[in-house]
Design a protein around this motif. Structure first.
Motif, short mmCIF file in Angstrom:
data_model
loop_
_atom_site.label_atom_id
_atom_site.label_comp_id
_atom_site.label_asym_id
_atom_site.label_seq_id
_atom_site.Cartn_x
_atom_site.Cartn_y
_atom_site.Cartn_z
N CYS A 106 46.27 4.69 76.01
CA CYS A 106 46.15 3.23 75.76
C CYS A 106 44.53 2.79 75.75
N ARG A 107 43.57 3.56 76.53
CA ARG A 107 42.31 3.09 76.54
C ARG A 107 41.66 3.70 75.30
N VAL A 108 42.03 4.84 74.77
CA VAL A 108 41.43 5.41 73.83
C VAL A 108 41.70 5.00 72.66
N ILE A 109 43.18 4.78 72.30
CA ILE A 109 43.45 4.44 71.08
C ILE A 109 43.90 2.87 70.84
N CYS A 110 44.45 2.16 71.82
CA CYS A 110 44.17 0.84 71.71
C CYS A 110 43.16 0.04 72.52
N GLY A 111 42.05 0.61 72.97
CA GLY A 111 41.33 -0.06 73.66
C GLY A 111 41.83 -0.95 74.71
N THR A 112 42.72 -0.83 75.49
CA THR A 112 43.41 -1.68 76.32
C THR A 112 43.72 -0.99 77.76
N SER A 113 44.12 -1.55 78.91
CA SER A 113 44.53 -0.72 79.72
C SER A 113 46.26 -0.57 79.35
N SER A 114 46.97 0.40 80.10
CA SER A 114 48.30 0.51 80.00
C SER A 114 49.26 -0.91 80.18
N ARG A 115 48.94 -1.55 81.10
CA ARG A 115 49.35 -2.89 81.67
C ARG A 115 49.27 -3.92 80.59
N GLU A 116 48.18 -3.95 80.02
CA GLU A 116 47.90 -4.69 78.83
C GLU A 116 48.62 -4.63 77.58
N ALA A 117 48.66 -3.30 77.39
CA ALA A 117 49.39 -2.95 76.31
C ALA A 117 51.06 -3.13 76.38
N ALA A 118 51.60 -3.04 77.53
CA ALA A 118 52.97 -3.22 78.03
C ALA A 118 53.22 -4.87 77.80
N GLU A 119 51.92 -5.69 78.26
CA GLU A 119 52.52 -6.98 77.91
C GLU A 119 52.44 -7.61 76.61
N ILE A 120 51.46 -6.70 75.79
CA ILE A 120 51.80 -7.01 74.19
C ILE A 120 53.06 -6.71 73.74
N ALA A 121 53.75 -5.64 74.15
CA ALA A 121 55.27 -5.47 73.69
C ALA A 121 56.17 -6.40 74.29
N ALA A 122 55.82 -6.77 75.48
CA ALA A 122 56.75 -7.73 76.12
C ALA A 122 56.72 -9.12 75.37
N ALA A 123 55.63 -9.53 75.21
CA ALA A 123 55.43 -10.88 74.62
C ALA A 123 55.78 -10.86 73.18
N ALA A 124 55.85 -9.80 72.51
CA ALA A 124 56.38 -9.77 71.22
C ALA A 124 57.89 -9.85 71.08
N LEU A 125 58.42 -9.85 72.30
CA LEU A 125 60.13 -9.86 72.13
C LEU A 125 60.33 -11.36 72.03
N ALA A 126 59.57 -12.18 72.41
CA ALA A 126 59.90 -13.65 72.81
C ALA A 126 60.10 -14.11 71.24
N GLY A 127 61.45 -14.70 71.34
CA GLY A 127 61.89 -15.68 69.82
C GLY A 127 61.87 -14.77 68.66
N LEU A 128 62.45 -13.75 68.76
CA LEU A 128 62.76 -12.68 67.63
C LEU A 128 63.97 -13.36 66.78
N PRO A 129 63.95 -13.46 65.47
CA PRO A 129 65.21 -13.99 64.80
C PRO A 129 66.18 -13.23 64.83
N THR A 130 67.30 -13.89 64.43
CA THR A 130 68.95 -13.34 64.88
C THR A 130 69.53 -13.40 63.37
N ASP A 131 68.78 -13.82 62.17
CA ASP A 131 69.37 -13.88 61.09
C ASP A 131 69.65 -12.69 60.39
N ASP A 132 69.16 -11.56 60.95
CA ASP A 132 69.38 -10.15 60.47
C ASP A 132 68.98 -9.89 59.01
N ILE A 133 68.23 -10.71 58.38
CA ILE A 133 67.69 -10.39 57.21
C ILE A 133 66.61 -9.24 57.16
N GLU A 134 65.86 -9.23 58.37
CA GLU A 134 65.08 -8.01 58.58
C GLU A 134 65.60 -7.58 59.87
#
Length: 314
Positions: free
Chosen positions: A264-292
Protein backbone atom coordinates in the motif's frame (compact mmCIF):
# COMPACT_ATOMS: atom_id res chain seq x y z
CA UNK A 1 -21.29 -35.95 4.57
CA UNK A 2 -18.02 -37.08 6.12
CA UNK A 3 -17.93 -40.29 4.06
CA UNK A 4 -18.55 -38.38 0.83
CA UNK A 5 -15.90 -35.83 1.74
CA UNK A 6 -13.39 -38.53 2.52
CA UNK A 7 -14.08 -40.16 -0.84
CA UNK A 8 -13.53 -36.81 -2.58
CA UNK A 9 -10.20 -35.99 -0.92
CA UNK A 10 -7.99 -37.51 -3.69
CA UNK A 11 -9.61 -35.19 -6.24
CA UNK A 12 -8.28 -32.15 -4.37
CA UNK A 13 -4.85 -33.42 -3.38
CA UNK A 14 -1.89 -31.29 -4.48
CA UNK A 15 1.51 -32.90 -4.86
CA UNK A 16 4.88 -31.25 -5.59
CA UNK A 17 4.53 -32.25 -9.25
CA UNK A 18 1.42 -30.04 -9.46
CA UNK A 19 3.46 -26.95 -8.63
CA UNK A 20 6.79 -27.39 -10.48
CA UNK A 21 7.67 -23.70 -10.53
CA UNK A 22 7.40 -23.38 -6.79
CA UNK A 23 9.36 -26.54 -6.04
CA UNK A 24 12.28 -25.97 -8.38
CA UNK A 25 13.22 -22.59 -7.00
CA UNK A 26 14.30 -21.90 -3.48
CA UNK A 27 14.64 -19.21 -0.89
CA UNK A 28 12.03 -17.38 1.13
CA UNK A 29 9.77 -16.40 -1.78
CA UNK A 30 9.22 -19.91 -3.11
CA UNK A 31 8.95 -21.29 0.41
CA UNK A 32 6.22 -18.79 1.25
CA UNK A 33 4.24 -19.40 -1.95
CA UNK A 34 4.50 -23.16 -1.50
CA UNK A 35 3.30 -22.86 2.09
CA UNK A 36 0.25 -20.90 0.95
CA UNK A 37 -0.65 -23.53 -1.65
CA UNK A 38 -0.46 -26.35 0.86
CA UNK A 39 -2.42 -24.48 3.56
CA UNK A 40 -5.23 -24.08 1.03
CA UNK A 41 -5.03 -27.80 0.24
CA UNK A 42 -5.01 -28.85 3.89
CA UNK A 43 -8.05 -26.75 4.68
CA UNK A 44 -9.96 -27.99 1.66
CA UNK A 45 -9.55 -31.46 3.14
CA UNK A 46 -10.74 -30.18 6.52
CA UNK A 47 -13.92 -28.80 4.93
CA UNK A 48 -14.55 -32.05 3.08
CA UNK A 49 -14.21 -34.22 6.18
CA UNK A 50 -15.52 -32.02 9.02
CA UNK A 51 -19.23 -32.40 9.62
CA UNK A 52 -19.96 -29.50 11.95
CA UNK A 53 -19.47 -25.86 11.07
CA UNK A 54 -18.27 -24.82 14.52
CA UNK A 55 -15.61 -27.55 14.49
CA UNK A 56 -14.42 -26.45 11.05
CA UNK A 57 -14.22 -22.81 12.16
CA UNK A 58 -12.19 -23.73 15.25
CA UNK A 59 -9.72 -25.70 13.13
CA UNK A 60 -9.31 -22.89 10.63
CA UNK A 61 -8.83 -20.34 13.40
CA UNK A 62 -5.99 -22.47 14.81
CA UNK A 63 -3.82 -21.52 11.82
CA UNK A 64 -1.34 -18.67 12.31
CA UNK A 65 -3.11 -15.35 11.91
CA UNK A 66 -1.12 -14.34 8.84
CA UNK A 67 -2.13 -17.55 7.00
CA UNK A 68 -5.72 -17.73 8.24
CA UNK A 69 -7.23 -16.13 5.14
CA UNK A 70 -5.68 -18.88 3.05
CA UNK A 71 -7.14 -21.44 5.46
CA UNK A 72 -10.63 -20.05 4.87
CA UNK A 73 -9.95 -20.02 1.14
CA UNK A 74 -9.19 -23.73 1.32
CA UNK A 75 -12.41 -24.31 3.21
CA UNK A 76 -14.28 -22.58 0.40
CA UNK A 77 -12.83 -25.09 -2.07
CA UNK A 78 -14.28 -28.02 -0.17
CA UNK A 79 -17.61 -26.46 0.74
CA UNK A 80 -18.39 -25.46 -2.84
CA UNK A 81 -17.54 -28.94 -4.06
CA UNK A 82 -19.94 -30.48 -1.54
CA UNK A 83 -22.65 -27.97 -2.47
CA UNK A 84 -22.37 -28.90 -6.12
CA UNK A 85 -22.54 -32.63 -5.51
CA UNK A 86 -25.32 -32.32 -2.94
CA UNK A 87 -27.25 -29.57 -4.64
CA UNK A 88 -29.85 -29.16 -1.89
CA UNK A 89 -27.04 -28.03 0.42
CA UNK A 90 -26.04 -24.39 0.88
CA UNK A 91 -23.00 -24.82 3.11
CA UNK A 92 -20.92 -22.16 1.38
CA UNK A 93 -23.51 -19.42 1.73
CA UNK A 94 -24.38 -20.48 5.27
CA UNK A 95 -20.70 -20.33 6.19
CA UNK A 96 -20.23 -16.77 4.92
CA UNK A 97 -23.52 -15.69 6.47
CA UNK A 98 -22.25 -17.03 9.79
CA UNK A 99 -18.78 -17.59 11.24
CA UNK A 100 -16.89 -16.80 8.02
CA UNK A 101 -18.59 -13.45 7.34
CA UNK A 102 -15.33 -11.51 7.58
CA UNK A 103 -13.60 -14.04 5.33
CA UNK A 104 -16.25 -13.91 2.59
CA UNK A 105 -13.77 -12.83 -0.09
CA UNK A 106 -11.42 -15.72 0.72
CA UNK A 107 -14.22 -18.30 0.89
CA UNK A 108 -15.61 -17.22 -2.48
CA UNK A 109 -12.14 -17.36 -4.03
CA UNK A 110 -11.84 -20.91 -2.76
CA UNK A 111 -15.29 -21.80 -4.05
CA UNK A 112 -14.24 -20.88 -7.57
CA UNK A 113 -11.17 -23.09 -7.24
CA UNK A 114 -13.32 -26.00 -6.11
CA UNK A 115 -15.62 -25.67 -9.12
CA UNK A 116 -12.65 -25.56 -11.46
CA UNK A 117 -11.23 -28.68 -9.86
CA UNK A 118 -14.50 -30.47 -10.58
CA UNK A 119 -14.52 -29.06 -14.15
CA UNK A 120 -17.85 -27.34 -13.56
CA UNK A 121 -19.12 -24.08 -15.00
CA UNK A 122 -19.06 -21.60 -12.08
CA UNK A 123 -21.82 -19.32 -13.38
CA UNK A 124 -24.78 -21.27 -12.01
CA UNK A 125 -23.12 -21.63 -8.60
CA UNK A 126 -22.44 -17.90 -8.53
CA UNK A 127 -26.10 -17.16 -9.13
CA UNK A 128 -27.15 -19.64 -6.45
CA UNK A 129 -25.19 -17.69 -3.86
CA UNK A 130 -27.72 -14.85 -4.16
CA UNK A 131 -25.03 -12.21 -3.68
CA UNK A 132 -25.21 -9.67 -6.56
CA UNK A 133 -21.92 -7.98 -5.67
CA UNK A 134 -19.36 -10.36 -4.21
CA UNK A 135 -20.48 -13.53 -5.96
CA UNK A 136 -18.28 -12.48 -8.91
CA UNK A 137 -15.28 -13.33 -6.72
CA UNK A 138 -16.07 -16.98 -7.49
CA UNK A 139 -14.92 -16.34 -11.07
CA UNK A 140 -11.67 -14.90 -9.73
CA UNK A 141 -11.01 -18.13 -7.85
CA UNK A 142 -11.91 -20.12 -10.94
CA UNK A 143 -9.41 -18.13 -12.99
CA UNK A 144 -6.67 -18.63 -10.42
CA UNK A 145 -7.08 -22.39 -10.48
CA UNK A 146 -6.99 -22.56 -14.27
CA UNK A 147 -4.02 -20.21 -14.48
CA UNK A 148 -2.05 -22.20 -11.94
CA UNK A 149 -3.02 -25.83 -12.52
CA UNK A 150 -3.71 -25.53 -16.28
CA UNK A 151 -0.96 -22.98 -16.84
CA UNK A 152 -0.04 -23.94 -20.38
CA UNK A 153 -3.56 -23.63 -21.77
CA UNK A 154 -4.71 -20.51 -19.97
CA UNK A 155 -1.49 -18.52 -19.54
CA UNK A 156 0.95 -19.67 -22.19
CA UNK A 157 -1.74 -20.24 -24.82
CA UNK A 158 -3.99 -17.49 -23.32
CA UNK A 159 -7.21 -19.50 -23.73
CA UNK A 160 -10.42 -18.48 -21.95
CA UNK A 161 -13.04 -21.12 -21.06
CA UNK A 162 -15.59 -20.95 -23.92
CA UNK A 163 -18.55 -21.26 -21.54
CA UNK A 164 -17.74 -17.95 -19.88
CA UNK A 165 -19.22 -14.79 -21.38
CA UNK A 166 -19.56 -11.10 -20.66
CA UNK A 167 -18.17 -9.89 -17.36
CA UNK A 168 -17.37 -13.44 -16.25
CA UNK A 169 -14.40 -13.38 -18.62
CA UNK A 170 -13.01 -10.28 -16.95
CA UNK A 171 -13.45 -11.67 -13.45
CA UNK A 172 -11.72 -14.84 -14.68
CA UNK A 173 -8.74 -12.69 -15.70
CA UNK A 174 -8.53 -11.19 -12.20
CA UNK A 175 -7.79 -14.69 -10.95
CA UNK A 176 -5.49 -15.42 -13.85
CA UNK A 177 -3.37 -12.44 -12.83
CA UNK A 178 -3.08 -13.81 -9.29
CA UNK A 179 -2.03 -17.16 -10.74
CA UNK A 180 0.75 -15.46 -12.71
CA UNK A 181 2.18 -14.16 -9.41
CA UNK A 182 2.33 -17.69 -8.02
CA UNK A 183 3.30 -19.56 -11.18
CA UNK A 184 6.28 -17.29 -11.84
CA UNK A 185 7.45 -17.59 -8.25
CA UNK A 186 6.70 -13.84 -7.95
CA UNK A 187 9.53 -13.03 -10.36
CA UNK A 188 8.59 -9.47 -11.32
CA UNK A 189 10.32 -9.49 -14.71
CA UNK A 190 8.55 -12.71 -15.68
CA UNK A 191 5.25 -11.31 -14.43
CA UNK A 192 5.53 -8.31 -16.73
CA UNK A 193 6.59 -10.44 -19.71
CA UNK A 194 3.73 -12.85 -19.11
CA UNK A 195 1.04 -10.17 -18.83
CA UNK A 196 2.43 -8.32 -21.87
CA UNK A 197 1.94 -11.51 -23.89
CA UNK A 198 -1.84 -11.15 -23.57
CA UNK A 199 -3.99 -8.97 -25.84
CA UNK A 200 -4.05 -5.33 -24.63
CA UNK A 201 -7.73 -5.49 -23.66
CA UNK A 202 -7.01 -8.23 -21.10
CA UNK A 203 -3.94 -6.73 -19.44
CA UNK A 204 -5.71 -4.33 -17.07
CA UNK A 205 -7.68 -7.10 -15.38
CA UNK A 206 -4.55 -9.24 -15.18
CA UNK A 207 -2.62 -6.41 -13.49
CA UNK A 208 -5.45 -6.04 -10.97
CA UNK A 209 -5.00 -9.70 -10.10
CA UNK A 210 -1.26 -9.23 -9.80
CA UNK A 211 -1.91 -6.36 -7.38
CA UNK A 212 -4.14 -8.48 -5.17
CA UNK A 213 -1.50 -11.21 -4.98
CA UNK A 214 1.24 -8.66 -4.34
CA UNK A 215 -0.66 -7.11 -1.45
CA UNK A 216 -2.21 -10.19 0.09
CA UNK A 217 0.42 -12.88 -0.47
CA UNK A 218 3.53 -10.82 -1.13
CA UNK A 219 6.89 -12.52 -0.77
CA UNK A 220 9.09 -10.10 -2.74
CA UNK A 221 10.09 -7.47 -0.17
CA UNK A 222 10.05 -3.73 -0.71
CA UNK A 223 12.51 -3.82 -3.62
CA UNK A 224 10.27 -6.28 -5.48
CA UNK A 225 7.18 -4.17 -4.82
CA UNK A 226 8.93 -1.09 -6.17
CA UNK A 227 9.95 -3.04 -9.25
CA UNK A 228 6.43 -4.31 -9.95
CA UNK A 229 5.09 -0.79 -9.52
CA UNK A 230 7.50 0.49 -12.15
CA UNK A 231 6.86 -2.40 -14.54
CA UNK A 232 3.08 -1.97 -14.43
CA UNK A 233 3.42 1.28 -16.42
CA UNK A 234 0.08 2.66 -17.57
CA UNK A 235 -1.69 -0.10 -15.64
CA UNK A 236 -0.59 1.25 -12.27
CA UNK A 237 -4.22 2.16 -11.32
CA UNK A 238 -5.24 -1.45 -11.90
CA UNK A 239 -2.28 -2.71 -9.85
CA UNK A 240 -3.32 -0.31 -7.07
CA UNK A 241 -6.90 -1.56 -7.32
CA UNK A 242 -5.75 -5.08 -6.51
CA UNK A 243 -3.61 -3.89 -3.61
CA UNK A 244 -6.57 -1.98 -2.15
CA UNK A 245 -8.69 -5.13 -2.33
CA UNK A 246 -5.95 -6.99 -0.47
CA UNK A 247 -5.92 -4.29 2.21
CA UNK A 248 -9.68 -4.56 2.69
CA UNK A 249 -9.51 -8.34 2.96
CA UNK A 250 -6.72 -8.10 5.54
CA UNK A 251 -8.24 -5.32 7.63
CA UNK A 252 -11.68 -6.90 7.61
CA UNK A 253 -10.27 -9.64 9.83
CA UNK A 254 -7.87 -7.40 11.75
CA UNK A 255 -4.76 -8.89 10.17
CA UNK A 256 -3.00 -6.38 7.89
CA UNK A 257 0.58 -7.66 8.09
CA UNK A 258 3.83 -6.29 6.72
CA UNK A 259 3.29 -7.46 3.12
CA UNK A 260 0.14 -5.45 2.50
CA UNK A 261 1.48 -2.47 4.44
CA UNK A 262 4.51 -2.30 2.15
CA UNK A 263 2.41 -2.77 -0.99
CA UNK A 264 0.00 0.00 0.00
CA UNK A 265 2.76 2.44 0.86
CA UNK A 266 4.80 1.81 -2.30
CA UNK A 267 2.03 1.28 -4.87
CA UNK A 268 -0.88 3.31 -3.49
CA UNK A 269 0.95 5.96 -1.44
CA UNK A 270 -1.30 5.19 1.54
CA UNK A 271 -1.31 3.12 4.68
CA UNK A 272 -3.08 -0.21 4.44
CA UNK A 273 -5.81 1.11 6.74
CA UNK A 274 -6.43 4.07 4.42
CA UNK A 275 -6.55 1.72 1.45
CA UNK A 276 -9.06 -0.53 3.21
CA UNK A 277 -11.22 2.50 3.92
CA UNK A 278 -11.22 3.39 0.21
CA UNK A 279 -12.62 -0.06 -0.59
CA UNK A 280 -15.20 0.11 2.20
CA UNK A 281 -16.43 3.56 1.14
CA UNK A 282 -16.73 2.44 -2.47
CA UNK A 283 -19.37 -0.12 -1.49
CA UNK A 284 -21.86 2.58 -0.50
CA UNK A 285 -24.87 3.06 -2.77
CA UNK A 286 -23.93 0.58 -5.47
CA UNK A 287 -26.62 0.43 -8.19
CA UNK A 288 -28.74 -2.69 -8.40
CA UNK A 289 -30.11 -2.35 -11.93
CA UNK A 290 -27.56 -4.91 -13.19
CA UNK A 291 -26.87 -2.93 -16.38
CA UNK A 292 -23.24 -3.15 -15.32
CA UNK A 293 -22.23 -5.57 -12.55
CA UNK A 294 -22.17 -3.79 -9.19
CA UNK A 295 -18.92 -5.61 -8.46
CA UNK A 296 -17.25 -3.92 -11.43
CA UNK A 297 -18.60 -0.51 -10.42
CA UNK A 298 -17.11 -1.11 -6.97
CA UNK A 299 -13.73 -1.86 -8.53
CA UNK A 300 -13.95 1.20 -10.77
CA UNK A 301 -14.53 3.37 -7.72
CA UNK A 302 -11.55 1.79 -5.98
CA UNK A 303 -9.12 2.52 -8.79
CA UNK A 304 -10.49 5.98 -9.53
CA UNK A 305 -8.28 7.83 -6.97
CA UNK A 306 -5.17 6.36 -8.61
CA UNK A 307 -5.99 7.32 -12.19
CA UNK A 308 -4.33 10.28 -13.87
CA UNK A 309 -6.27 9.88 -17.08
CA UNK A 310 -8.97 7.73 -18.68
CA UNK A 311 -8.59 4.02 -18.09
CA UNK A 312 -8.95 2.75 -21.62
CA UNK A 313 -7.47 -0.62 -20.74
CA UNK A 314 -10.47 -1.69 -18.64
Amino acid sequence: MTMLGTAMRPMFAVTPTDVPVLTTGGGPTTERLSRVVFVVTECCELALTTRHEDTLTARLDAYPEELRGFAYEGAGVGLAALDQLLRWKRRTRRFVDGPAADYLFAVYLGAGMGLARLRLNPESFRRRLGDPVMSWVVLDGYGFHEGFFAHRRHVQERATPPWLSGYARRAFDHGLGRAVWFATGADVQRIQATVDGFPPERRGDLWAGVGLACGYTGGVGEAGVRAIRSLSGAHLPRLAEGVVLAARARHQVGNPGDEVETACRVICGTSSREAAEIAAAALAGLPTDDIEPAYEIWRQRIRSPFMEGPDDQH
